[in-house]
Design an enzyme around this catalytic site. Structure first.
Site, PDB file in Angstrom:
ATOM      1  N   ASP A  47      60.207  -8.060 -78.203  1.00 57.67           N
ATOM      2  CA  ASP A  47      60.786  -6.731 -78.298  1.00 57.67           C
ATOM      3  C   ASP A  47      59.713  -5.874 -78.980  1.00 57.67           C
ATOM      4  O   ASP A  47      58.791  -6.411 -79.612  1.00 57.67           O
ATOM      5  CB  ASP A  47      62.065  -6.807 -79.127  1.00 57.67           C
ATOM      6  N   LEU A  48      59.819  -4.561 -78.869  1.00 62.89           N
ATOM      7  CA  LEU A  48      58.812  -3.685 -79.487  1.00 62.89           C
ATOM      8  C   LEU A  48      59.298  -3.068 -80.804  1.00 62.89           C
ATOM      9  O   LEU A  48      58.754  -3.362 -81.878  1.00 62.89           O
ATOM     10  CB  LEU A  48      58.436  -2.568 -78.498  1.00 62.89           C
ATOM     11  N   THR A  91      59.138   1.121 -85.557  1.00 61.71           N
ATOM     12  CA  THR A  91      59.767   2.267 -84.896  1.00 61.71           C
ATOM     13  C   THR A  91      61.287   2.189 -84.951  1.00 61.71           C
ATOM     14  O   THR A  91      61.955   3.191 -84.698  1.00 61.71           O
ATOM     15  CB  THR A  91      59.296   2.368 -83.434  1.00 61.71           C
ATOM     16  N   LYS A 116      70.485  -0.848 -82.327  1.00 59.67           N
ATOM     17  CA  LYS A 116      69.195  -1.497 -82.062  1.00 59.67           C
ATOM     18  C   LYS A 116      69.223  -2.217 -80.715  1.00 59.67           C
ATOM     19  O   LYS A 116      70.166  -2.968 -80.436  1.00 59.67           O
ATOM     20  CB  LYS A 116      68.857  -2.485 -83.185  1.00 59.67           C
ATOM     21  N   SER A 166      60.965  -4.204 -73.900  1.00 58.09           N
ATOM     22  CA  SER A 166      61.548  -3.133 -74.724  1.00 58.09           C
ATOM     23  C   SER A 166      62.410  -2.223 -73.874  1.00 58.09           C
ATOM     24  O   SER A 166      62.020  -1.866 -72.765  1.00 58.09           O
ATOM     25  CB  SER A 166      60.448  -2.298 -75.369  1.00 58.09           C
ATOM     26  N   ALA A 167      63.553  -1.825 -74.419  1.00 59.53           N
ATOM     27  CA  ALA A 167      64.449  -0.897 -73.715  1.00 59.53           C
ATOM     28  C   ALA A 167      63.987   0.551 -73.844  1.00 59.53           C
ATOM     29  O   ALA A 167      64.617   1.448 -73.305  1.00 59.53           O
ATOM     30  CB  ALA A 167      65.861  -1.030 -74.270  1.00 59.53           C
ATOM     31  N   LYS A 208      70.132  -4.678 -72.593  1.00 58.30           N
ATOM     32  CA  LYS A 208      70.468  -5.753 -73.516  1.00 58.30           C
ATOM     33  C   LYS A 208      71.901  -5.515 -74.009  1.00 58.30           C
ATOM     34  O   LYS A 208      72.256  -4.366 -74.228  1.00 58.30           O
ATOM     35  CB  LYS A 208      69.503  -5.744 -74.722  1.00 58.30           C
ATOM     36  N   GLU A 267      62.936 -10.894 -81.429  1.00 58.67           N
ATOM     37  CA  GLU A 267      63.809  -9.712 -81.471  1.00 58.67           C
ATOM     38  C   GLU A 267      64.222  -9.339 -82.889  1.00 58.67           C
ATOM     39  O   GLU A 267      64.269 -10.195 -83.765  1.00 58.67           O
ATOM     40  CB  GLU A 267      65.108 -10.021 -80.700  1.00 58.67           C
ATOM     41  N   ASP A 268      64.563  -8.060 -83.087  1.00 60.38           N
ATOM     42  CA  ASP A 268      65.149  -7.643 -84.376  1.00 60.38           C
ATOM     43  C   ASP A 268      66.564  -7.107 -84.184  1.00 60.38           C
ATOM     44  O   ASP A 268      67.135  -6.558 -85.118  1.00 60.38           O
ATOM     45  CB  ASP A 268      64.289  -6.559 -85.046  1.00 60.38           C
TER      46      ASP A 268
END
Ligand code: G6P
Ligand code: MG
Length: 220
Positions: free
Chosen positions: A8-9, A16, A44, A115-116, A146, A170-171
């Site tokens: 994930d970004l 960010t 998130k 990333s979404a 997601k 992922e976070d």
């Protein structure tokens, strides 16, 4: 056999997630809607429009916005977010990320970004890490967000590897569910209480250690 690590970004490669929070918080304040960090956890990994709808659901007196008004509100948030990310430099890579990605690649494994965010390319470019990833999934071509596994399955397919041979990082709880739904090994970054479905939870990216993680993966 471990073949790829898919990231994930926002909140994993760079912080960010904090900028998304600040931009949503400002939008909520303008609308007189209460918005806490705890509630922000639900946003998130969630797309811009779905995040807006979640935020609006917190209003004490619900308002029926037209589609056009919803688009304007989403654009407003994005404008604030885009201003915040303009300050990003390579110094904003989260601790341990550069070394972790370099270790993965030096072992001949692949790396990907799932990333979404429609701002993902802008963020990765500012960080100076576009060429650290073999694949960056184009979110505009996806049907499901997601926690649907589509984005992680697409990354694996584009890398030419089986999902079972991938680790996802992922976070977001929705992101961990997407990783598990894809049949991958899930590493979550953050507070363990938020990630009941993760295979491993690390409190920070500084704890990412490729050798240890690869051993845990092979022993799973
Ligand atoms: C990521 C972030 C979310 C954000 C989404 C869309 O999933 O975790 O907080 O809402 O991307 O980002 P965008 O930049 O397209 O609004
Ligand atoms: Mg994230």
């Amino acid at each position: 056999k471990l073949k790829a690590v898919i990231f994930d970004l926002d909140g994993v490669i760079t912080d960010t997630a904090e900028y998304h929070y600040q931009a949503w918080k400002a939008t909520a304040t303008e609308l007189g809607i209460p918005f806490t960090r705890e509630f922000n956890e639900n946003l998130k990994g969630v797309s811009r429009m779905d995040s807006l709808k979640l935020l609006l659901s917190q209003a004490e007196k619900p308002v029926n916005y037209s589609d056009e008004e919803l688009v304007q509100l989403a654009d407003r948030k994005n404008k604030l977010y885009v201003e915040l990310i303009e300050t990003i430099t390579p110094a904003d890579l989260l601790p341990g990320i550069t070394e972790f990605v370099a270790d993965i690649r030096s072992t001949g494994l692949k790396t990907g970004i799932a990333s979404a965010s429609k701002n993902a390319i802008a963020v990765l470019t500012r960080l100076g890490v576009m060429d650290h990833f073999d694949v960056i999934v184009d979110v505009n071509k996806l049907k499901n967000s997601k926690p649907d596994p589509e984005i992680f399955l697409t990354a694996a397919a584009q890398l030419g590897v089986e999902p079972a041979d991938c680790i996802g990082v992922e976070d977001a709880a929705s992101g961990v569910d997407a990783i598990k739904g894809a049949g991958m090994f899930a590493v979550a970054i953050g507070n363990a209480a938020h990630f009941p479905h993760a295979d491993i939870v690390l409190s920070s990216t500084a704890e990412l250690n490729f050798r240890e993680l690869a051993q845990t993966f092979e022993g799973k």
